[in-house]
Scaffold this motif. Structure first.
Motif, PDB file in Angstrom:
ATOM      1  N   TYR A  44       0.862  -1.184   0.000  1.00 54.64           N
ATOM      2  CA  TYR A  44       0.000   0.000   0.000  1.00 54.64           C
ATOM      3  C   TYR A  44       0.901   1.238   0.000  1.00 54.64           C
ATOM      4  O   TYR A  44       1.838   1.331   0.791  1.00 54.64           O
ATOM      5  CB  TYR A  44      -0.889  -0.003   1.251  1.00 54.64           C
ATOM      6  CG  TYR A  44      -1.996   1.019   1.172  1.00 54.64           C
ATOM      7  CD1 TYR A  44      -3.288   0.642   0.852  1.00 54.64           C
ATOM      8  CD2 TYR A  44      -1.745   2.371   1.387  1.00 54.64           C
ATOM      9  CE1 TYR A  44      -4.314   1.578   0.750  1.00 54.64           C
ATOM     10  CE2 TYR A  44      -2.756   3.312   1.284  1.00 54.64           C
ATOM     11  CZ  TYR A  44      -4.034   2.914   0.965  1.00 54.64           C
ATOM     12  OH  TYR A  44      -5.030   3.851   0.854  1.00 54.64           O
ATOM     13  N   PRO A  45       0.617   2.218  -0.856  1.00 51.70           N
ATOM     14  CA  PRO A  45       1.497   3.400  -0.923  1.00 51.70           C
ATOM     15  C   PRO A  45       1.355   4.300   0.308  1.00 51.70           C
ATOM     16  O   PRO A  45       0.247   4.521   0.794  1.00 51.70           O
ATOM     17  CB  PRO A  45       1.017   4.119  -2.188  1.00 51.70           C
ATOM     18  CG  PRO A  45      -0.391   3.649  -2.407  1.00 51.70           C
ATOM     19  CD  PRO A  45      -0.489   2.271  -1.840  1.00 51.70           C
ATOM     20  N   ASP A  46       2.474   4.807   0.807  1.00 49.87           N
ATOM     21  CA  ASP A  46       2.475   5.700   1.976  1.00 49.87           C
ATOM     22  C   ASP A  46       1.702   6.983   1.688  1.00 49.87           C
ATOM     23  O   ASP A  46       1.827   7.562   0.606  1.00 49.87           O
ATOM     24  CB  ASP A  46       3.915   6.085   2.336  1.00 49.87           C
ATOM     25  CG  ASP A  46       4.617   4.972   3.079  1.00 49.87           C
ATOM     26  OD1 ASP A  46       3.940   4.244   3.820  1.00 49.87           O
ATOM     27  OD2 ASP A  46       5.833   4.828   2.892  1.00 49.87           O
ATOM     28  N   GLY A  47       0.943   7.438   2.687  1.00 50.24           N
ATOM     29  CA  GLY A  47       0.333   8.771   2.628  1.00 50.24           C
ATOM     30  C   GLY A  47      -0.923   8.870   1.786  1.00 50.24           C
ATOM     31  O   GLY A  47      -1.513   9.935   1.696  1.00 50.24           O
ATOM     32  N   LYS A  48      -1.317   7.777   1.129  1.00 48.35           N
ATOM     33  CA  LYS A  48      -2.478   7.882   0.231  1.00 48.35           C
ATOM     34  C   LYS A  48      -3.740   7.304   0.868  1.00 48.35           C
ATOM     35  O   LYS A  48      -3.670   6.414   1.702  1.00 48.35           O
ATOM     36  CB  LYS A  48      -2.194   7.168  -1.083  1.00 48.35           C
ATOM     37  CG  LYS A  48      -1.072   7.866  -1.853  1.00 48.35           C
ATOM     38  CD  LYS A  48      -1.104   7.547  -3.315  1.00 48.35           C
ATOM     39  CE  LYS A  48      -0.024   8.343  -4.024  1.00 48.35           C
ATOM     40  NZ  LYS A  48       0.048   8.078  -5.445  1.00 48.35           N
ATOM     41  N   LEU A  49      -4.855   7.831   0.438  1.00 46.04           N
ATOM     42  CA  LEU A  49      -6.157   7.254   0.780  1.00 46.04           C
ATOM     43  C   LEU A  49      -6.790   6.811  -0.523  1.00 46.04           C
ATOM     44  O   LEU A  49      -6.771   7.549  -1.506  1.00 46.04           O
ATOM     45  CB  LEU A  49      -7.074   8.286   1.431  1.00 46.04           C
ATOM     46  CG  LEU A  49      -6.679   8.854   2.790  1.00 46.04           C
ATOM     47  CD1 LEU A  49      -7.718   9.879   3.251  1.00 46.04           C
ATOM     48  CD2 LEU A  49      -6.562   7.744   3.838  1.00 46.04           C
ATOM     49  N   SER A  64     -16.397   4.721   0.584  1.00 44.09           N
ATOM     50  CA  SER A  64     -15.415   3.832   1.176  1.00 44.09           C
ATOM     51  C   SER A  64     -14.043   4.489   1.081  1.00 44.09           C
ATOM     52  O   SER A  64     -13.651   4.961   0.014  1.00 44.09           O
ATOM     53  CB  SER A  64     -15.407   2.493   0.425  1.00 44.09           C
ATOM     54  OG  SER A  64     -14.321   1.712   0.861  1.00 44.09           O
ATOM     55  N   VAL A  65     -13.366   4.559   2.225  1.00 42.10           N
ATOM     56  CA  VAL A  65     -12.022   5.136   2.260  1.00 42.10           C
ATOM     57  C   VAL A  65     -11.077   4.078   2.803  1.00 42.10           C
ATOM     58  O   VAL A  65     -11.336   3.478   3.849  1.00 42.10           O
ATOM     59  CB  VAL A  65     -11.990   6.402   3.146  1.00 42.10           C
ATOM     60  CG1 VAL A  65     -10.572   6.949   3.258  1.00 42.10           C
ATOM     61  CG2 VAL A  65     -12.912   7.468   2.568  1.00 42.10           C
ATOM     62  N   ARG A  66     -10.009   3.811   2.074  1.00 41.88           N
ATOM     63  CA  ARG A  66      -9.051   2.784   2.494  1.00 41.88           C
ATOM     64  C   ARG A  66      -7.706   3.431   2.804  1.00 41.88           C
ATOM     65  O   ARG A  66      -7.289   4.363   2.118  1.00 41.88           O
ATOM     66  CB  ARG A  66      -8.860   1.730   1.384  1.00 41.88           C
ATOM     67  CG  ARG A  66      -9.981   0.710   1.349  1.00 41.88           C
ATOM     68  CD  ARG A  66     -11.167   1.176   0.547  1.00 41.88           C
ATOM     69  NE  ARG A  66     -10.987   0.964  -0.871  1.00 41.88           N
ATOM     70  CZ  ARG A  66     -11.762   1.488  -1.802  1.00 41.88           C
ATOM     71  NH1 ARG A  66     -12.744   2.301  -1.480  1.00 41.88           N
ATOM     72  NH2 ARG A  66     -11.546   1.228  -3.068  1.00 41.88           N
ATOM     73  N   ARG A  67      -7.075   2.925   3.870  1.00 42.79           N
ATOM     74  CA  ARG A  67      -5.772   3.459   4.263  1.00 42.79           C
ATOM     75  C   ARG A  67      -4.809   2.321   4.554  1.00 42.79           C
ATOM     76  O   ARG A  67      -5.197   1.161   4.586  1.00 42.79           O
ATOM     77  CB  ARG A  67      -5.925   4.395   5.445  1.00 42.79           C
ATOM     78  CG  ARG A  67      -6.583   3.793   6.652  1.00 42.79           C
ATOM     79  CD  ARG A  67      -7.498   4.807   7.305  1.00 42.79           C
ATOM     80  NE  ARG A  67      -7.413   4.780   8.740  1.00 42.79           N
ATOM     81  CZ  ARG A  67      -8.372   5.258   9.541  1.00 42.79           C
ATOM     82  NH1 ARG A  67      -9.452   5.804   9.036  1.00 42.79           N
ATOM     83  NH2 ARG A  67      -8.254   5.201  10.838  1.00 42.79           N
ATOM     84  N   LYS A  68      -3.541   2.700   4.823  1.00 43.55           N
ATOM     85  CA  LYS A  68      -2.487   1.689   4.977  1.00 43.55           C
ATOM     86  C   LYS A  68      -2.629   0.954   6.310  1.00 43.55           C
ATOM     87  O   LYS A  68      -2.646   1.593   7.367  1.00 43.55           O
ATOM     88  CB  LYS A  68      -1.118   2.363   4.899  1.00 43.55           C
ATOM     89  CG  LYS A  68       0.038   1.395   4.880  1.00 43.55           C
ATOM     90  CD  LYS A  68       1.364   2.120   4.734  1.00 43.55           C
ATOM     91  CE  LYS A  68       2.496   1.111   4.607  1.00 43.55           C
ATOM     92  NZ  LYS A  68       3.802   1.778   4.522  1.00 43.55           N
TER      93      LYS A  68
END
Lengths: 248, 153
Positions: free
Chosen positions: B33-38, B132-136
């Motif tokens: 999962y890329p850092d800092g992204k939602l 829907s919001v996805r995070r690391k």
């Protein structure tokens, strides 16, 4: 009775005069008296908002949620090309090279800026850090966050990206960012309360053309903005939904 | 990378709740999962994607045109137990926020883990869709989820 304008307390100190110029510009363009009240505390500002002392506000996205859903404010405009992003930084001498290197027990320097703090905490989750296993130092502004890092009194600090970028080159050279958010759709909002709504159309048209004439451009420059964009009701509902997903 | 990654390729028949099915190529390889992204998406009340941000496009491997108009279940990885999604739908149907760890399937068959939050979008008292919001997620949460989901299959 003049209408009351206020600004989220997270604006950079360099832009204080810009907000006074903006207030003068608005009064001349709209032909109505407006009083500008600035705060250095989010809590005091929220208290005055709840007491009905605010009619027009340049709000941070977190407070925009409360203003729209609880107090009947309407989002009118957003700053052009200016999303709110968060940076987690450490001292340049820190052994940490990524967020995952931060350990339980870390001391985190932050401000009471609700968006930046929320996003910073979210970006710590990948290191299994949360309120239960870190120590938070809440400071008055981002310069103090930087100083706390440089004095070795905190392991990492949360910054509004714009504030980080506007720190002096000397201070920035003593820090390194571990991560910078890239969300793109969370931004400040200009909202009007019920008493301002009869001036909404005039306000929108004034702000939309602000960057097209020299005086307007000078004011914008002093506020650290390049222009304004219209915000639809659905745009603001979307951003508020998104913020709701980020608040536990 | 997950300790479970083998890089092996297999074909799996995935059956969706609406009776449709497809044979998906599954590659046991994680994409970090890329850092800092939602990752942000919205669907209509039936789960059809109506909005996809760039991070979603990049991580899913689909183009925006392929995503819009498609059911969100296109991301469902066969290693995810159906009961996890039942919990999601039961929760949002009650108007509440759902949060959980999800292994998502990319177009190329590889996968990525997310911490997902889903909320119902209510306008004038009516449900108009879901955001829907996805995070690391942390590695420890991924390991816990891998172990838990394996017991629920």
């Amino acid at each position: 009775m003049p209408l009351n304008l206020t600004v989220s307390p997270d604006f950079a100190p360099d832009h204080i005069s810009g907000w006074f110029y903006f207030n003068t510009y608005l009064q001349r363009q709209l032909g109505i008296p407006i009083h500008l009240e600035l705060y250095d505390s989010f809590e005091k500002q929220r208290q005055d908002i709840r007491e009905g002392k605010v009619d027009l506000i340049y709000a941070n996205p977190y407070d925009a949620s409360m203003l729209v859903r609880e107090l009947g404010f309407k989002a009118l405009m957003k700053p052009a090309h200016k999303a709110d992003e968060t940076v987690i930084a450490v001292s340049v001498s820190s052994p940490c090279g990524s967020v995952e290197d931060l350990q339980p027990g870390s001391v985190i320097a932050t401000t009471d800026d609700p968006d930046v703090h929320t996003m910073g905490m979210i970006m710590l989750e990948s290191a299994d850090l949360d309120d239960s296993n870190i120590q938070v130092k809440t400071l008055k502004n981002y310069v103090l966050v930087a100083k706390t890092l440089l004095k070795g009194e905190a392991d990492a600090g949360f910054f509004l990206k714009q504030a980080y970028d506007e720190l002096s080159e000397l201070i920035r050279s003593e820090m390194k960012p571990l991560v910078s958010s890239q969300i793109g759709v969370i931004h400040h909002v200009l909202l009007a309360g019920p008493a301002f709504q009869s001036h909404e159309d005039a306000l929108k048209s004034t702000l939309l053309s602000m960057a097209d004439e020299e005086k307007g451009r000078n004011v914008l420059q002093n506020m650290g903005l390049v222009g304004w964009e219209l915000m639809s009701e659905e745009d603001s509902e979307f951003m508020i939904d998104l913020i709701d997903t980020l608040i536990d | 990378m997950s300790e479970q990654d083998t890089g092996q390729v297999r074909e799996v028949l995935i059956r969706y709740y609406d009776g449709t099915e497809r044979v998906a190529r599954i590659v046991d390889q994680e994409v970090p999962y890329p850092d800092g992204k939602l990752i942000v998406s919205r669907t209509d009340p039936e789960g059809i994607i109506t909005h996809a941000n760039q991070a979603f496009v990049d991580m899913s491997g689909y183009s925006r045109e392929e995503l819009i108009g498609t059911n969100h279940y296109i991301l469902r990885h066969p290693d995810m137990p159906a009961v996890a999604f039942k919990g999601l739908w039961d929760t949002v149907a009650e108007g509440k926020k759902w949060q959980g760890f999800v292994k998502n399937l990319r177009k190329d068959g590889t996968y990525y883990w997310v911490k997902a939050t889903v909320i119902p979008n209510i306008r004038n008292g009516q449900l108009v869709g879901y955001t829907s919001v996805r995070r690391k997620p942390s590695r420890s949460k991924i390991r816990e989820s891998e172990a838990l989901y394996a017991t629920l299959m």
